[in-house]
Scaffold this active site. Structure first.
Site, short mmCIF file in Angstrom:
data_model
loop_
_atom_site.label_atom_id
_atom_site.label_comp_id
_atom_site.label_asym_id
_atom_site.label_seq_id
_atom_site.Cartn_x
_atom_site.Cartn_y
_atom_site.Cartn_z
N GLY A 11 0.84 -1.21 0.00
CA GLY A 11 0.00 0.00 0.00
C GLY A 11 0.86 1.25 0.00
N ARG A 72 0.90 -4.90 -5.56
CA ARG A 72 1.04 -6.15 -4.81
C ARG A 72 1.28 -7.21 -5.89
NH1 ARG A 72 -2.93 -3.65 -1.27
NH2 ARG A 72 -1.77 -3.03 0.58
N ASP A 103 5.77 -5.07 6.07
CA ASP A 103 6.29 -6.39 6.41
C ASP A 103 6.33 -7.36 5.22
OD1 ASP A 103 7.17 -6.53 8.95
OD2 ASP A 103 5.23 -7.07 9.84
N THR A 125 4.25 2.46 5.68
CA THR A 125 2.85 2.04 5.69
C THR A 125 2.08 2.92 6.66
OG1 THR A 125 1.28 0.35 6.45
CG2 THR A 125 3.52 0.13 7.26
N ASP A 127 -0.21 1.99 8.44
CA ASP A 127 -0.71 1.16 9.55
C ASP A 127 0.18 1.19 10.80
OD1 ASP A 127 -2.64 0.42 7.69
OD2 ASP A 127 -1.58 -1.40 7.11
N ASP A 129 2.35 -0.91 11.61
CA ASP A 129 2.21 -2.26 12.18
C ASP A 129 3.48 -3.11 12.01
OD1 ASP A 129 2.09 -2.46 9.43
OD2 ASP A 129 0.42 -3.87 9.38
N ARG A 171 -5.45 -2.38 8.48
CA ARG A 171 -5.38 -3.82 8.17
C ARG A 171 -5.71 -4.62 9.43
NH1 ARG A 171 -1.32 -6.69 3.96
NH2 ARG A 171 -0.33 -4.67 3.93
#
Ligand code: ADP
Ligand code: F6P
Length: 320
Positions: A11, A72, A103, A125, A127, A129, A171
Site C-alpha cells: 500500500g 502487490r 512487512d 505504511t 498502519d 504495524d 489492516r
C-alpha cells in the site's frame, strides 16, 4: 556498489516520495547510480526500470502517493518470480535495492537478499504495524487525515445528537484507530488487539454517559474489527440514539505528507543508502527509542509488536 535501485511496494503511504528523493540524492552524493523500479516487485520481474538523477526527484517531497507506482505482486512469492527479478538485476547491473514498504515487502527483500541481491527495507505504511520499528512513513499523515475527517463528522453528529460509528484503516492492527480515537475524544475505540463486548463496553457506556448530559457520540472501529453498519444498527436499537456508520477508506492513504513524515522519510531513506554504500544488505531500517538504526531482516520479521494496553486503558478511562 556502483548501481542501486529503489522501489515502493504494498500500500502506498504519504512520505514515500520523500523517501525516494532521499535515496536517489543520497546515492548520487555517495557516488552511485540510482535506478527506479516501477510498480514494486512486479516492475522488477518485468524489467520496468528507469534511470533517476537528482532532478528526476524534484518537486515530489510534498506529494502523497509514490512517483514509482506501487503494486502487490503475488508472483514474487514464488521461486520463478524471484528468479526473473534476479535476472533483471543482473541485466541492469543492480547491485543493491532499497525496498520501501511494509512487512510483506520486507519478506520479499529477505528472499532477494538470500539469493545474492542485497536489499535494505525502509518502513512505509500508514498502519504503523511493523514490529521492528516504532514508526513507519505515512502514519502521521494518515492519523492527521483521519482526525480531520472525524472532526467534520463530529460537527454533524453533534448537530443531530447522533452517534457516529467510524471505521479507520489499519489492516489487522489497531494503532491508527487508537491514536485517532484518542485525538477525537471517541467514547469507545474498538481494535482487534482488545476483546470487547458491544453491550457492556459500548452500549452500556453510551447509556451511562448520556445520563450525565452528553448528547452525541463517536465510536471508532479499526478496520480489523469491521462491521460498522451492524454496530451502528445495534447502538441505535439499544439506545434509541440515531446512529450513522462511516468508512473513511482510502482517503486516509493520500494527501501531502506532514513535516514528521517528510523528515522521517528523508532520514530513513538516507540511512538505507549508507548501508548499501558500505556493502551491507539484508537489513531493515528502524526507529527505536526515537533513534534511527537498522537490524537484520530475519530478526526484524520474527519480532512481535506489543499493543500499548496502558494507552488503551487511559483512553477508556477519560472517555466518560
Ligand atoms: P506490505 O509490504 O505493505 O506489507 P503486502 O503484504 O501486500 O504489503 O506485500 C507487498 C508485496 O511484497 C507482495 O505483493 C509480494 O510481492 C511481496 N511479498 C509479500 N509477502 C511475501 C512473502 N512471504 N515472500 C515474498 N514476497 C512477499
Ligand atoms: O496497508 C495499508 C492499507 O491501507 C491498510 O490499512 C488496508 O487494509 C489496505 O492497505 C488496503 O489495501 P488496498 O489498497 O489493496 O485496498
Amino acid at each position: 556498489m556502483k548501481t542501486i535501485a529503489v522501489l515502493t511496494s504494498g500500500g502506498d503511504a504519504p512520505g514515500m516520495n520523500a523517501a525516494i528523493r532521499a535515496v536517489v540524492r543520497a546515492g548520487i552524493a555517495m557516488g552511485m547510480n540510482v535506478k527506479g523500479v516501477r510498480r514494486g516487485y512486479a516492475g522488477l520481474i518485468e524489467g520496468d526500470i528507469i534511470d533517476l538523477d537528482a532532478r528526476s526527484v524534484s518537486d515530489i517531497i510534498h506529494r502523497g502517493g509514490t512517483m514509482l507506482y506501487t503494486a502487490r505482486c503475488p508472483e514474487f512469492k514464488h521461486e520463478e518470480g524471484l528468479q526473473k527479478a534476479i535476472a533483471t538485476c543482473k541485466e541492469q547491473g543492480i547491485e543493491g535495492i532499497v525496498v520501501i514498504g511494509g512487512d510483506g515487502s520486507f519478506r520479499g527483500a529477505r528472499d532477494l537478499s538470500l539469493r545474492g541481491v542485497p536489499c535494505v527495507g525502509v518502513p512505509g505504511t500508514i498502519d504503523n504495524d511493523i514490529s521492528s520499528t516504532e514508526y513507519t512513513i505515512g502514519y502521521d499523515t494518515a492519523m492527521n487525515t483521519a482526525m480531520e475527517m472525524m472532526d467534520k463528522l463530529r460537527d454533524t453528529s453533534q448537530s443531530h445528537e447522533r452517534c457516529s460509528v467510524v471505521e479507520v484503516m489499519g489492516r489487522r492492527a489497531g494503532y491508527l484507530a487508537l491514536q485517532t480515537g484518542i485525538a477525537c475524544g471517541a467514547t469507545s475505540i474498538l481494535v482487534p488487539e482488545v476483546e470487547f463486548d458491544l453491550d457492556k463496553d459500548v452500549i452500556k457506556k453510551i447509556r451511562e454517559i448520556r445520563s450525565t448530559g452528553k448528547k452525541h457520540f463517536v465510536v471508532v472501529v479499526a478496520e480489523g474489527v469491521g462491521g460498522v453498519e451492524e454496530i451502528a444498527d445495534r447502538i441505535e436499537e439499544a439506545t434509541g440514539i440515531e446512529s450513522r456508520a462511516t468508512i473513511l477508506g482510502h482517503v486516509q492513504r493520500g494527501g501531502n505528507p506532514t513535516v514528521r513524515d517528510r523528515v522521517m522519510a528523508s532520514q530513513l531513506g538516507y540511512h538505507a543508502v549508507e548501508l548499501l554504500s558500505n556493502g551491507i544488505g539484508n537489513r531493515v531500517v528502524t526507529v527505536q527509542n526515537s533513534k534511527i538504526g537498522d537490524m537484520d531482516i530475519y530478526e526484524a520479521l520474527a519480532m512481535v509488536k506489543v499493543f500499548d494496553m496502558d494507552e488503551y486503558n487511559m483512553a477508556t478511562a477519560i472517555s466518560i
